[in-house]
Write a protein that holds these residues in place. Structure first.
Motif, mmCIF file in Angstrom:
data_model
loop_
_atom_site.group_PDB
_atom_site.id
_atom_site.type_symbol
_atom_site.label_atom_id
_atom_site.label_comp_id
_atom_site.label_asym_id
_atom_site.label_seq_id
_atom_site.Cartn_x
_atom_site.Cartn_y
_atom_site.Cartn_z
ATOM 1 N N ASN A 100 0.837 -1.200 0.000
ATOM 2 C CA ASN A 100 0.000 0.000 0.000
ATOM 3 C C ASN A 100 0.872 1.251 0.000
ATOM 4 O OD1 ASN A 100 0.653 0.839 2.701
ATOM 5 N ND2 ASN A 100 -0.843 -0.603 3.509
ATOM 6 N N GLN A 101 0.231 2.401 -0.195
ATOM 7 C CA GLN A 101 0.965 3.665 -0.326
ATOM 8 C C GLN A 101 1.746 4.030 0.933
ATOM 9 O OE1 GLN A 101 -1.692 6.769 -1.614
ATOM 10 N NE2 GLN A 101 -2.110 5.763 -3.569
ATOM 11 N N GLY A 102 1.146 3.812 2.092
ATOM 12 C CA GLY A 102 1.825 4.160 3.342
ATOM 13 C C GLY A 102 3.110 3.367 3.540
ATOM 14 N N LEU A 103 3.032 2.048 3.327
ATOM 15 C CA LEU A 103 4.230 1.214 3.459
ATOM 16 C C LEU A 103 5.260 1.585 2.398
ATOM 17 C CD1 LEU A 103 2.789 -2.352 4.200
ATOM 18 C CD2 LEU A 103 3.999 -0.834 5.759
ATOM 19 N N SER A 104 4.806 1.815 1.182
ATOM 20 C CA SER A 104 5.731 2.154 0.094
ATOM 21 C C SER A 104 6.487 3.443 0.397
ATOM 22 C CB SER A 104 4.968 2.289 -1.230
ATOM 23 O OG SER A 104 4.401 1.057 -1.600
ATOM 24 N N GLU A 105 5.766 4.459 0.874
ATOM 25 C CA GLU A 105 6.423 5.729 1.188
ATOM 26 C C GLU A 105 7.446 5.564 2.307
ATOM 27 O OE1 GLU A 105 5.373 10.407 1.971
ATOM 28 O OE2 GLU A 105 3.817 8.912 2.394
ATOM 29 N N HIS A 106 7.065 4.840 3.337
ATOM 30 C CA HIS A 106 7.956 4.643 4.480
ATOM 31 C C HIS A 106 9.220 3.884 4.056
ATOM 32 C CE1 HIS A 106 7.734 4.596 9.083
ATOM 33 N NE2 HIS A 106 8.981 4.371 8.746
ATOM 34 N N ILE A 107 9.050 2.863 3.242
ATOM 35 C CA ILE A 107 10.194 2.062 2.786
ATOM 36 C C ILE A 107 11.120 2.896 1.912
ATOM 37 C CG2 ILE A 107 10.847 0.107 1.314
ATOM 38 C CD1 ILE A 107 8.323 -1.323 2.493
ATOM 39 N N ILE A 108 10.558 3.688 1.004
ATOM 40 C CA ILE A 108 11.397 4.549 0.157
ATOM 41 C C ILE A 108 12.174 5.542 1.022
ATOM 42 C CG2 ILE A 108 11.355 6.409 -1.563
ATOM 43 C CD1 ILE A 108 9.060 4.867 -2.954
ATOM 44 N N GLN A 109 11.521 6.111 2.023
ATOM 45 C CA GLN A 109 12.203 7.050 2.915
ATOM 46 C C GLN A 109 13.353 6.358 3.665
ATOM 47 O OE1 GLN A 109 10.947 9.995 1.492
ATOM 48 N NE2 GLN A 109 11.436 10.707 3.537
ATOM 49 N N LEU A 110 13.126 5.130 4.098
ATOM 50 C CA LEU A 110 14.193 4.391 4.788
ATOM 51 C C LEU A 110 15.357 4.101 3.841
ATOM 52 C CD1 LEU A 110 12.009 2.002 6.963
ATOM 53 C CD2 LEU A 110 13.627 3.715 7.824
ATOM 54 N N PHE A 111 15.055 3.732 2.598
ATOM 55 C CA PHE A 111 16.123 3.509 1.622
ATOM 56 C C PHE A 111 16.895 4.808 1.379
ATOM 57 C CE2 PHE A 111 13.741 -0.281 -0.207
ATOM 58 C CZ PHE A 111 14.660 -1.204 0.265
ATOM 59 N N GLU A 112 16.176 5.912 1.288
ATOM 60 C CA GLU A 112 16.835 7.196 1.074
ATOM 61 C C GLU A 112 17.727 7.551 2.256
ATOM 62 O OE1 GLU A 112 15.727 11.688 -0.499
ATOM 63 O OE2 GLU A 112 14.111 10.300 0.000
ATOM 64 N N LEU A 113 17.253 7.278 3.460
ATOM 65 C CA LEU A 113 18.054 7.519 4.655
ATOM 66 C C LEU A 113 19.342 6.696 4.624
ATOM 67 C CD1 LEU A 113 18.498 8.540 7.615
ATOM 68 C CD2 LEU A 113 17.274 6.484 8.317
ATOM 69 N N PHE A 114 19.235 5.420 4.305
ATOM 70 C CA PHE A 114 20.425 4.582 4.295
ATOM 71 C C PHE A 114 21.375 4.962 3.164
ATOM 72 C CE2 PHE A 114 18.373 2.349 7.592
ATOM 73 C CZ PHE A 114 19.357 1.654 8.250
ATOM 74 N N ASP A 115 20.851 5.427 2.047
ATOM 75 C CA ASP A 115 21.699 5.921 0.969
ATOM 76 C C ASP A 115 22.463 7.157 1.439
ATOM 77 O OD1 ASP A 115 22.502 5.898 -1.913
ATOM 78 O OD2 ASP A 115 21.468 7.835 -1.914
ATOM 79 N N LYS A 116 21.768 8.065 2.105
ATOM 80 C CA LYS A 116 22.411 9.279 2.627
ATOM 81 C C LYS A 116 23.431 8.931 3.711
ATOM 82 C CE LYS A 116 23.180 13.589 3.307
ATOM 83 N NZ LYS A 116 24.348 14.033 2.555
ATOM 84 N N GLY A 117 23.076 7.988 4.568
ATOM 85 C CA GLY A 117 24.008 7.550 5.608
ATOM 86 C C GLY A 117 25.277 6.960 5.028
ATOM 87 N N MET A 118 25.126 6.220 3.943
ATOM 88 C CA MET A 118 26.294 5.641 3.265
ATOM 89 C C MET A 118 27.164 6.755 2.683
ATOM 90 S SD MET A 118 27.845 2.960 2.437
ATOM 91 C CE MET A 118 29.007 2.401 1.231
ATOM 92 N N ASP A 119 26.532 7.774 2.107
ATOM 93 C CA ASP A 119 27.289 8.908 1.577
ATOM 94 C C ASP A 119 28.032 9.651 2.687
ATOM 95 O OD1 ASP A 119 26.489 8.478 -1.023
ATOM 96 O OD2 ASP A 119 24.938 10.030 -1.011
ATOM 97 N N THR A 120 27.389 9.821 3.813
ATOM 98 C CA THR A 120 27.973 10.586 4.918
ATOM 99 C C THR A 120 29.104 9.824 5.595
ATOM 100 O OG1 THR A 120 25.890 11.733 5.313
ATOM 101 C CG2 THR A 120 27.481 11.718 7.118
ATOM 102 N N PHE A 121 28.879 8.541 5.889
ATOM 103 C CA PHE A 121 29.858 7.777 6.660
ATOM 104 C C PHE A 121 30.786 6.925 5.811
ATOM 105 C CE2 PHE A 121 26.766 8.891 9.858
ATOM 106 C CZ PHE A 121 27.562 9.189 10.945
ATOM 107 N N GLY A 122 30.419 6.622 4.569
ATOM 108 C CA GLY A 122 31.285 5.846 3.689
ATOM 109 C C GLY A 122 31.272 4.359 3.943
ATOM 110 N N SER A 123 30.582 3.928 4.966
ATOM 111 C CA SER A 123 30.541 2.509 5.314
ATOM 112 C C SER A 123 29.188 2.193 5.937
ATOM 113 C CB SER A 123 31.662 2.190 6.300
ATOM 114 O OG SER A 123 31.386 1.026 7.032
ATOM 115 N N PRO A 124 28.552 1.130 5.469
ATOM 116 C CA PRO A 124 27.267 0.765 6.077
ATOM 117 C C PRO A 124 27.392 0.459 7.564
ATOM 118 C CG PRO A 124 27.708 -0.598 4.140
ATOM 119 C CD PRO A 124 28.906 0.244 4.373
ATOM 120 N N ASP A 125 28.468 -0.190 7.952
ATOM 121 C CA ASP A 125 28.648 -0.562 9.357
ATOM 122 C C ASP A 125 28.818 0.663 10.250
ATOM 123 O OD1 ASP A 125 28.391 -3.250 8.759
ATOM 124 O OD2 ASP A 125 30.558 -3.524 8.489
#
Length: 168
Positions: A100-125
């Protein structure tokens, strides 16, 4: 020559004959796997219209398993973030369908957060470790804010501040 000088010379010669120790080498495999999981979602981060279209259409349920892999979170944590029960989460994982739309939006936001976190820290860990520690800039543990779109926005804003060196 004394016995201690001979032993020291022998030790030095033995070390000279050995291969030099190698510095620790970081492998690209975990980061590459992390990036590969985010590739299908990157167009949503760059274009608000693409993001809106994906939200309205609904992501495939396979996005939840991608989210589990990217975040390294437990099913219990993901269910809590998405405001669904664990049996419902397992149902989504087992059957292919659109979310549904609510889950889809939340998941995309989480992916965007982790993408930004990877850019900021350079490492997923390193980013995952940062998420689990108290942050005085937001007066919270970032990991605890991932259950709402506003909380995710707050964490992304803090990552942007870190990028620019504005930590308070």
């Amino acid at each position: 020559m004394s016995k201690s000088v001979k032993n020291r010379d022998t030790d030095i010669q033995a070390r000279v004959g050995q291969a030099p120790s190698k510095p620790y080498v970081f492998t690209e495999a975990p980061m590459q796997a992390f990036n590969d999981l985010l590739v299908p979602y990157e167009t949503y981060f760059k274009s608000p219209l693409a993001k809106l279209g994906a939200i309205k259409h609904g992501l495939g349920s396979n996005s939840i398993s991608d989210l589990l892999k990217v975040t390294g979170a437990t099913q219990s944590d993901i269910a809590r973030w998405l405001h669904i029960t664990e049996p419902t989460l397992r149902k989504h994982l087992q059957s292919p369908h659109d979310l549904n739309q609510g889950l889809s939006e939340h998941i995309i936001q989480l992916f965007e957060l982790f993408d930004k976190g990877m850019d900021t820290f350079g490492s997923p860990d390193e980013f995952k470790s940062w998420l689990k520690h108290y942050n005085p800039g937001i007066d919270a543990i970032p990991y605890d804010l991932l259950d709402s779109i506003t909380g995710i926005s707050i964490v992304i804003s803090q990552l942007i501040r870190i990028d620019y060196g504005v930590l308070a």
